[in-house]
Scaffold this motif. Structure first.
Motif, PDB file in Angstrom:
ATOM      1  N   GLN A 224       4.801   7.062  10.217  1.00  0.00           N
ATOM      2  CA  GLN A 224       4.988   7.289   8.564  1.00  0.00           C
ATOM      3  C   GLN A 224       5.032   5.998   7.837  1.00  0.00           C
ATOM      4  N   TYR A 225       5.941   4.948   8.161  1.00  0.00           N
ATOM      5  CA  TYR A 225       5.809   3.605   7.558  1.00  0.00           C
ATOM      6  C   TYR A 225       5.776   2.385   8.429  1.00  0.00           C
ATOM      7  N   ARG A 226       4.755   2.574   9.412  1.00  0.00           N
ATOM      8  CA  ARG A 226       4.289   1.498  10.374  1.00  0.00           C
ATOM      9  C   ARG A 226       3.099   1.507   9.510  1.00  0.00           C
ATOM     10  N   THR A 227       2.355   0.226  10.481  1.00  0.00           N
ATOM     11  CA  THR A 227       1.306  -0.491  10.378  1.00  0.00           C
ATOM     12  C   THR A 227       0.160   0.915   8.997  1.00  0.00           C
ATOM     13  N   VAL A 228       1.678  -0.230   7.557  1.00  0.00           N
ATOM     14  CA  VAL A 228       0.796   0.136   6.563  1.00  0.00           C
ATOM     15  C   VAL A 228      -0.387  -0.507   5.674  1.00  0.00           C
ATOM     16  N   SER A 229      -1.968  -0.248   5.626  1.00  0.00           N
ATOM     17  CA  SER A 229      -2.761  -1.010   4.355  1.00  0.00           C
ATOM     18  C   SER A 229      -1.661  -1.702   3.594  1.00  0.00           C
ATOM     19  N   THR A 230      -1.893  -2.893   3.094  1.00  0.00           N
ATOM     20  CA  THR A 230      -0.641  -3.446   1.791  1.00  0.00           C
ATOM     21  C   THR A 230      -2.068  -2.652   0.818  1.00  0.00           C
ATOM     22  N   ALA A 231      -3.350  -2.580   0.774  1.00  0.00           N
ATOM     23  CA  ALA A 231      -3.806  -1.816  -0.471  1.00  0.00           C
ATOM     24  C   ALA A 231      -3.023  -0.454  -1.185  1.00  0.00           C
ATOM     25  N   MET A 232      -2.513   0.245   0.521  1.00  0.00           N
ATOM     26  CA  MET A 232      -1.751   1.360   0.312  1.00  0.00           C
ATOM     27  C   MET A 232      -0.660   1.270  -0.196  1.00  0.00           C
ATOM     28  N   LEU A 233      -0.186  -0.642  -0.928  1.00  0.00           N
ATOM     29  CA  LEU A 233       1.438  -0.712  -1.539  1.00  0.00           C
ATOM     30  C   LEU A 233       1.216  -1.504  -2.507  1.00  0.00           C
ATOM     31  N   LYS A 234      -0.197  -1.117  -3.010  1.00  0.00           N
ATOM     32  CA  LYS A 234      -0.499  -2.450  -4.656  1.00  0.00           C
ATOM     33  C   LYS A 234       0.619  -2.043  -5.726  1.00  0.00           C
ATOM     34  N   SER A 235       0.354  -0.135  -5.627  1.00  0.00           N
ATOM     35  CA  SER A 235       0.975   0.034  -7.272  1.00  0.00           C
ATOM     36  C   SER A 235       1.625   1.725  -6.929  1.00  0.00           C
ATOM     37  N   GLU A 236       1.943   2.290  -7.913  1.00  0.00           N
ATOM     38  CA  GLU A 236       3.132   3.539  -7.737  1.00  0.00           C
ATOM     39  C   GLU A 236       2.150   4.608  -6.798  1.00  0.00           C
ATOM     40  N   ARG A 237       0.829   4.663  -7.837  1.00  0.00           N
ATOM     41  CA  ARG A 237      -0.198   6.111  -7.485  1.00  0.00           C
ATOM     42  C   ARG A 237      -0.449   6.057  -6.143  1.00  0.00           C
ATOM     43  N   TRP A 238      -0.704   4.933  -5.374  1.00  0.00           N
ATOM     44  CA  TRP A 238      -1.202   5.028  -3.475  1.00  0.00           C
ATOM     45  C   TRP A 238       0.048   4.896  -2.694  1.00  0.00           C
ATOM     46  N   ARG A 239       1.209   4.126  -3.595  1.00  0.00           N
ATOM     47  CA  ARG A 239       2.055   4.242  -2.667  1.00  0.00           C
ATOM     48  C   ARG A 239       2.764   5.623  -2.349  1.00  0.00           C
ATOM     49  N   ALA A 240       2.762   6.401  -3.232  1.00  0.00           N
ATOM     50  CA  ALA A 240       2.887   7.440  -3.366  1.00  0.00           C
ATOM     51  C   ALA A 240       3.015   8.422  -2.227  1.00  0.00           C
ATOM     52  N   TYR A 241       1.453   8.313  -2.092  1.00  0.00           N
ATOM     53  CA  TYR A 241       0.552   8.376  -0.407  1.00  0.00           C
ATOM     54  C   TYR A 241       1.375   8.666   0.473  1.00  0.00           C
ATOM     55  N   VAL A 242       1.921   6.800   0.411  1.00  0.00           N
ATOM     56  CA  VAL A 242       2.597   6.577   1.860  1.00  0.00           C
ATOM     57  C   VAL A 242       3.486   7.300   1.987  1.00  0.00           C
ATOM     58  N   GLY A 243       4.435   7.633   1.366  1.00  0.00           N
ATOM     59  CA  GLY A 243       5.703   7.570   1.282  1.00  0.00           C
ATOM     60  C   GLY A 243       6.689   7.447  -0.052  1.00  0.00           C
ATOM     61  N   PRO A 244       7.866   7.911   0.113  1.00  0.00           N
ATOM     62  CA  PRO A 244       8.792   7.724  -1.065  1.00  0.00           C
ATOM     63  C   PRO A 244       9.437   5.868  -0.922  1.00  0.00           C
ATOM     64  N   LYS A 245       9.718   6.200   0.359  1.00  0.00           N
ATOM     65  CA  LYS A 245      10.508   4.833   0.860  1.00  0.00           C
ATOM     66  C   LYS A 245       9.889   3.853   1.248  1.00  0.00           C
ATOM     67  N   ALA A 246       7.921   4.158   0.556  1.00  0.00           N
ATOM     68  CA  ALA A 246       7.312   2.424   0.724  1.00  0.00           C
ATOM     69  C   ALA A 246       7.493   1.383  -0.946  1.00  0.00           C
ATOM     70  N   VAL A 247       7.832   0.226  -0.345  1.00  0.00           N
ATOM     71  CA  VAL A 247       8.131  -0.576  -1.621  1.00  0.00           C
ATOM     72  C   VAL A 247       6.704  -0.994  -1.603  1.00  0.00           C
ATOM     73  N   GLU A 248       6.472  -1.874  -2.920  1.00  0.00           N
ATOM     74  CA  GLU A 248       5.408  -2.656  -3.347  1.00  0.00           C
ATOM     75  C   GLU A 248       5.133  -4.009  -2.634  1.00  0.00           C
ATOM     76  N   ARG A 249       3.880  -4.020  -2.400  1.00  0.00           N
ATOM     77  CA  ARG A 249       3.595  -5.458  -1.473  1.00  0.00           C
ATOM     78  C   ARG A 249       1.795  -5.438  -2.429  1.00  0.00           C
ATOM     79  N   SER A 250       2.342  -6.408  -2.782  1.00  0.00           N
ATOM     80  CA  SER A 250       1.081  -7.549  -3.108  1.00  0.00           C
ATOM     81  C   SER A 250      -0.460  -7.249  -1.864  1.00  0.00           C
ATOM     82  N   VAL A 251      -1.192  -7.352  -2.707  1.00  0.00           N
ATOM     83  CA  VAL A 251      -3.009  -7.306  -1.259  1.00  0.00           C
ATOM     84  C   VAL A 251      -3.638  -9.400  -1.749  1.00  0.00           C
TER      85      VAL A 251
END
Length: 219
Positions: free
Chosen positions: A191-218
């Motif tokens: 679930q949290y492995r090899t995740v696109s940074t584009a999916m971590l740039k906002s709360e909206r998209w991080r929610a799809y990855v999962g609650p433990k995902a942290v913000e990363r810049s693109v």
């Protein structure tokens, strides 16, 4: 009653992301409005992080597929495809069909990069025919994944001569460009492995990855 909506839920995104990673791709989501299409296979590599729960996790680059988060079924059913009647795709499998269509562009298709490199050898009509062949191959690949063993549903008005012409074009460009089934190099799954940074740039998209995902810049 309004048009029915196909929507990628968080659960479905996580399932699709694992399918994509098994095919050597990372998976992004965007709005249909920003994309203007149901899906896109980028010819360029995009950045992913090895562990989306670790703000200092190392990054890596991989092929990328982007799907529209939601869309109206009528957009798909009214599409004028070269060969397949998309109205024949069961609605419950429509989202997965789009995913496999984009994967097909990456693993069973003519290389658009090779076409760009060899651009001087191709006239405008040839480039159109290659693009059409790419779509035919991706549609066939996806149909075989979601409806294995079932007859390909030809669009209304497509003649035997039309289908033979498509096969002839594919055979011609197979000789001119080359066509091979690329054996994917699967990415690290989970679930949290090899995740696109584009999916971590906002709360909206991080929610799809999962609650433990942290913000990363693109980058």
């Amino acid at each position: 009653m309004g048009d029915r909506i196909a929507r990628i839920t968080r659960t479905k995104y996580r399932k699709f992301a694992e399918i994509a990673k098994a095919s050597g791709q990372i998976l992004d989501l965007e709005s249909f409005e920003s994309m203007g299409c149901l899906g896109r296979a980028s010819p360029m590599v995009m950045t992913a992080v090895d562990d989306a729960t670790d703000p200092h996790s190392m990054g890596s680059e991989h092929g990328s597929i982007t799907l529209a988060e939601s869309w109206q079924f009528s957009w798909m059913q009214s599409a004028n495809r070269p060969e397949i009647d998309w109205r024949a795709i069961p609605e419950e499998q429509a989202l997965e069909f789009v995913l496999w269509h984009e994967i097909g562009h990456r693993v069973w298709n003519f290389s658009m990069i090779d076409l760009i490199i060899q651009r001087s050898k191709f006239c405008a009509h040839d480039r159109f025919r290659v693009s059409r062949c790419n779509e035919v191959l991706a549609d066939r690949f996806a149909w075989d994944k979601v409806c294995p063993g079932e007859e390909l549903p030809a669009k209304r008005g497509l003649t035997v001569s039309d289908r033979e012409g498509l096969d002839d074009d594919i055979a011609e460009f197979k000789d001119r460009i080359g066509l091979v089934l690329i054996e994917p190099n699967p990415l690290l799954r989970g679930q949290y492995r090899t995740v696109s940074t584009a999916m971590l740039k906002s709360e909206r998209w991080r929610a799809y990855v999962g609650p433990k995902a942290v913000e990363r810049s693109v980058r």
